[in-house]
Motif scaffolding. Structure first.
Motif, PDB file in Angstrom:
ATOM      1  N   LEU B  11       6.833  -3.652   2.598  1.00 29.39           N
ATOM      2  CA  LEU B  11       5.701  -3.991   3.469  1.00 29.39           C
ATOM      3  C   LEU B  11       6.097  -3.864   4.935  1.00 29.39           C
ATOM      4  O   LEU B  11       5.318  -3.376   5.765  1.00 29.39           O
ATOM      5  CB  LEU B  11       5.217  -5.415   3.151  1.00 29.39           C
ATOM      6  N   GLU B  12       7.331  -4.258   5.236  1.00 32.53           N
ATOM      7  CA  GLU B  12       7.822  -4.094   6.605  1.00 32.53           C
ATOM      8  C   GLU B  12       7.891  -2.623   6.999  1.00 32.53           C
ATOM      9  O   GLU B  12       7.542  -2.247   8.111  1.00 32.53           O
ATOM     10  CB  GLU B  12       9.211  -4.731   6.754  1.00 32.53           C
ATOM     11  N   GLN B  13       8.344  -1.805   6.057  1.00 38.19           N
ATOM     12  CA  GLN B  13       8.429  -0.375   6.347  1.00 38.19           C
ATOM     13  C   GLN B  13       7.062   0.229   6.588  1.00 38.19           C
ATOM     14  O   GLN B  13       6.899   1.119   7.423  1.00 38.19           O
ATOM     15  CB  GLN B  13       9.140   0.360   5.206  1.00 38.19           C
ATOM     16  N   LEU B  14       6.077  -0.236   5.824  1.00 37.85           N
ATOM     17  CA  LEU B  14       4.706   0.223   6.048  1.00 37.85           C
ATOM     18  C   LEU B  14       4.284  -0.126   7.471  1.00 37.85           C
ATOM     19  O   LEU B  14       3.796   0.725   8.221  1.00 37.85           O
ATOM     20  CB  LEU B  14       3.752  -0.431   5.049  1.00 37.85           C
ATOM     21  N   GLN B  15       4.495  -1.381   7.824  1.00 35.45           N
ATOM     22  CA  GLN B  15       4.105  -1.853   9.148  1.00 35.45           C
ATOM     23  C   GLN B  15       4.843  -1.106  10.254  1.00 35.45           C
ATOM     24  O   GLN B  15       4.235  -0.660  11.227  1.00 35.45           O
ATOM     25  CB  GLN B  15       4.398  -3.351   9.248  1.00 35.45           C
ATOM     26  N   TYR B  19       1.357   1.511   9.717  1.00 32.84           N
ATOM     27  CA  TYR B  19       0.312   1.207   8.753  1.00 32.84           C
ATOM     28  C   TYR B  19       0.085  -0.293   8.698  1.00 32.84           C
ATOM     29  O   TYR B  19       0.963  -1.084   9.024  1.00 32.84           O
ATOM     30  CB  TYR B  19       0.708   1.718   7.366  1.00 32.84           C
ATOM     31  N   ARG B  20      -1.099  -0.683   8.248  1.00 27.88           N
ATOM     32  CA  ARG B  20      -1.410  -2.101   8.153  1.00 27.88           C
ATOM     33  C   ARG B  20      -1.024  -2.655   6.793  1.00 27.88           C
ATOM     34  O   ARG B  20      -1.045  -1.949   5.797  1.00 27.88           O
ATOM     35  CB  ARG B  20      -2.901  -2.317   8.382  1.00 27.88           C
ATOM     36  N   VAL B  21      -0.669  -3.916   6.806  1.00 26.46           N
ATOM     37  CA  VAL B  21      -0.373  -4.597   5.540  1.00 26.46           C
ATOM     38  C   VAL B  21      -1.625  -5.306   5.073  1.00 26.46           C
ATOM     39  O   VAL B  21      -2.096  -6.246   5.719  1.00 26.46           O
ATOM     40  CB  VAL B  21       0.774  -5.609   5.722  1.00 26.46           C
ATOM     41  N   THR B  22      -2.179  -4.834   3.969  1.00 23.42           N
ATOM     42  CA  THR B  22      -3.445  -5.365   3.471  1.00 23.42           C
ATOM     43  C   THR B  22      -3.264  -5.947   2.078  1.00 23.42           C
ATOM     44  O   THR B  22      -2.244  -5.699   1.428  1.00 23.42           O
ATOM     45  CB  THR B  22      -4.501  -4.254   3.406  1.00 23.42           C
ATOM     46  N   GLU B  23      -4.263  -6.674   1.620  1.00 21.73           N
ATOM     47  CA  GLU B  23      -4.211  -7.274   0.287  1.00 21.73           C
ATOM     48  C   GLU B  23      -4.017  -6.231  -0.807  1.00 21.73           C
ATOM     49  O   GLU B  23      -3.127  -6.364  -1.635  1.00 21.73           O
ATOM     50  CB  GLU B  23      -5.463  -8.102   0.020  1.00 21.73           C
ATOM     51  N   PRO B  24      -4.851  -5.190  -0.819  1.00 21.80           N
ATOM     52  CA  PRO B  24      -4.672  -4.190  -1.880  1.00 21.80           C
ATOM     53  C   PRO B  24      -3.285  -3.554  -1.834  1.00 21.80           C
ATOM     54  O   PRO B  24      -2.654  -3.356  -2.886  1.00 21.80           O
ATOM     55  CB  PRO B  24      -5.770  -3.161  -1.608  1.00 21.80           C
ATOM     56  N   LEU B  31       3.605  -4.285  -7.665  1.00 22.71           N
ATOM     57  CA  LEU B  31       3.725  -3.681  -8.995  1.00 22.71           C
ATOM     58  C   LEU B  31       4.769  -2.577  -9.027  1.00 22.71           C
ATOM     59  O   LEU B  31       5.648  -2.559  -9.891  1.00 22.71           O
ATOM     60  CB  LEU B  31       2.383  -3.094  -9.419  1.00 22.71           C
ATOM     61  N   VAL B  32       4.663  -1.659  -8.084  1.00 26.14           N
ATOM     62  CA  VAL B  32       5.490  -0.456  -8.153  1.00 26.14           C
ATOM     63  C   VAL B  32       6.945  -0.756  -7.811  1.00 26.14           C
ATOM     64  O   VAL B  32       7.863  -0.205  -8.419  1.00 26.14           O
ATOM     65  CB  VAL B  32       4.931   0.651  -7.240  1.00 26.14           C
ATOM     66  N   ALA B  33       7.153  -1.659  -6.865  1.00 31.54           N
ATOM     67  CA  ALA B  33       8.526  -1.942  -6.433  1.00 31.54           C
ATOM     68  C   ALA B  33       9.338  -2.620  -7.536  1.00 31.54           C
ATOM     69  O   ALA B  33      10.557  -2.492  -7.578  1.00 31.54           O
ATOM     70  CB  ALA B  33       8.518  -2.808  -5.174  1.00 31.54           C
ATOM     71  N   THR B  34       8.664  -3.323  -8.431  1.00 33.64           N
ATOM     72  CA  THR B  34       9.394  -4.096  -9.434  1.00 33.64           C
ATOM     73  C   THR B  34       9.300  -3.514 -10.838  1.00 33.64           C
ATOM     74  O   THR B  34       9.864  -4.069 -11.772  1.00 33.64           O
ATOM     75  CB  THR B  34       8.860  -5.540  -9.485  1.00 33.64           C
ATOM     76  N   ALA B  35       8.563  -2.397 -10.991  1.00 36.72           N
ATOM     77  CA  ALA B  35       8.365  -1.828 -12.332  1.00 36.72           C
ATOM     78  C   ALA B  35       9.659  -1.228 -12.869  1.00 36.72           C
ATOM     79  O   ALA B  35      10.471  -0.709 -12.111  1.00 36.72           O
ATOM     80  CB  ALA B  35       7.276  -0.760 -12.283  1.00 36.72           C
ATOM     81  N   ASP B  36       9.830  -1.302 -14.177  1.00 35.93           N
ATOM     82  CA  ASP B  36      11.022  -0.710 -14.784  1.00 35.93           C
ATOM     83  C   ASP B  36      10.711   0.641 -15.412  1.00 35.93           C
ATOM     84  O   ASP B  36      11.562   1.266 -16.007  1.00 35.93           O
ATOM     85  CB  ASP B  36      11.610  -1.648 -15.836  1.00 35.93           C
ATOM     86  N   ARG B  66       1.020   7.145   0.768  1.00 34.16           N
ATOM     87  CA  ARG B  66       1.784   6.575   1.875  1.00 34.16           C
ATOM     88  C   ARG B  66       3.212   6.276   1.436  1.00 34.16           C
ATOM     89  O   ARG B  66       4.175   6.614   2.126  1.00 34.16           O
ATOM     90  CB  ARG B  66       1.168   5.253   2.354  1.00 34.16           C
ATOM     91  N   LEU B  67       3.359   5.626   0.298  1.00 36.70           N
ATOM     92  CA  LEU B  67       4.679   5.206  -0.167  1.00 36.70           C
ATOM     93  C   LEU B  67       5.565   6.417  -0.462  1.00 36.70           C
ATOM     94  O   LEU B  67       6.776   6.373  -0.273  1.00 36.70           O
ATOM     95  CB  LEU B  67       4.551   4.316  -1.412  1.00 36.70           C
ATOM     96  N   GLU B  68       4.932   7.494  -0.899  1.00 33.33           N
ATOM     97  CA  GLU B  68       5.708   8.707  -1.155  1.00 33.33           C
ATOM     98  C   GLU B  68       6.173   9.309   0.174  1.00 33.33           C
ATOM     99  O   GLU B  68       7.326   9.723   0.308  1.00 33.33           O
ATOM    100  CB  GLU B  68       4.885   9.708  -1.961  1.00 33.33           C
ATOM    101  N   GLU B  69       5.282   9.338   1.150  1.00 33.70           N
ATOM    102  CA  GLU B  69       5.636   9.804   2.492  1.00 33.70           C
ATOM    103  C   GLU B  69       6.861   9.073   3.030  1.00 33.70           C
ATOM    104  O   GLU B  69       7.750   9.673   3.624  1.00 33.70           O
ATOM    105  CB  GLU B  69       4.491   9.534   3.479  1.00 33.70           C
ATOM    106  N   LEU B  70       6.868   7.764   2.829  1.00 27.98           N
ATOM    107  CA  LEU B  70       7.956   6.937   3.353  1.00 27.98           C
ATOM    108  C   LEU B  70       9.216   7.025   2.494  1.00 27.98           C
ATOM    109  O   LEU B  70      10.220   6.383   2.793  1.00 27.98           O
ATOM    110  CB  LEU B  70       7.503   5.478   3.453  1.00 27.98           C
TER     111      LEU B  70
END
Ligand code: MN
Ligand code: MN
Ligand code: ZN
Ligand code: ZN
Lengths: 143, 143
Positions: B11-15, B19-24, B31-36, B66-70
DNA sequence: CTTGTATTGAAAATCATTTTCAATTAAAAT
DNA sequence: ATTTTAATTGAAAATGATTTTCAATACAAG
């Protein structure tokens, strides 16, 4: 083998496997067997209609399915998720795809078995298949 | 790093990238950061709605972009052409995917450079990228 | 030539992904 | 804290690839 022989051969293989040799299949086989780059179903549909105007896109999909079953064509996976189809070559081969023009080269001689065995040891997985594609720029696109 | 730290970090990297940190986005990152295993957009959408019911599928796609870009997630290509998304690991890594349950392992240590150089010599192509995935059966699915 | 069945293609359905757009909201500025 | 402003959202529709359905057609066996 001459391209005309190749076409005849594919049609014979279809027949020998219990499938019928039809006009639409003839048109599709002619295109795919002689193409120098991987073709998308739509491309085959468009070109095929010049040979056989009543051709349907559904038949293109169905025929490619048959040809893949028989090991005559192979699927090429694109980064965007769509598929193209290419004449399958002998032996264990992989693809090198030009990111500019879509031209495809085959290459053999990867020995991924040691890697696969090492990964099996490390993970406990049973490796069944591997998928290797190289992407690059072909000589003609260097200009 | 703890999973909660990982989430905070994303979330910090997004910010930090404007980018804004939003609820969605929070729900998706969790979900994605912790998925196995690699998740499909629909899976993320379904699970994400339990956390944040107003979540839209479009937002899932946009956030994954966005997450792929980063460089935080990486795309996994399935044989059927669809895509799944997985937390990106450090360094040069490839994927081993269980064909039964979808579990994903990463592995390093492929040295494809000699192969790439040999193929360049043989074809005149300039190899820019390679794409390697192994498919197999995971230990848990051997029962 | 007749016949039985595989095959065909138009149309509709499905599925993943993208675009549009008006309403909402995060965060910067007051 | 309130206002402001642009980024973000999600419903709905559009798009594009692929599959399914089904009645009509055409191959090839007899
Ligand atoms: Mn190989
Ligand atoms: Mn590699
Ligand atoms: Zn090229
Ligand atoms: Zn498994």
């Amino acid at each position: 083998m001459q391209t005309s022989d190749l076409i005849k051969n594919w049609l014979e293989q279809l027949q020998a496997s219990g499938y019928r040799v039809t006009e639409p299949r003839r048109a599709i086989v002619e295109l795919v067997a002689t193409a120098d780059h991987a073709l998308s179903p739509i491309e085959i549909y468009d070109s095929g209609r010049r040979e056989y105007p009543r051709l349907g896109l559904v038949t293109v999909y169905r025929t490619l399915e048959r040809l893949e079953e028989l090991g005559l064509v192979q699927r090429v996976h694109s980064p965007d998720g769509c598929h193209r189809y290419l004449r399958a070559f002998e032996g264990h081969q992989h693809l090198l795809i030009c990111t500019r023009c879509g031209r495809v080269e085959m290459f053999a001689g990867d020995d991924l078995d040691p890697l696969a065995r090492r990964v099996e040891q490390a993970t406990g997985y049973q490796v069944e298949e591997h998928w290797l594609q190289l992407f690059g720029v072909c000589p003609l696109c260097h200009a």
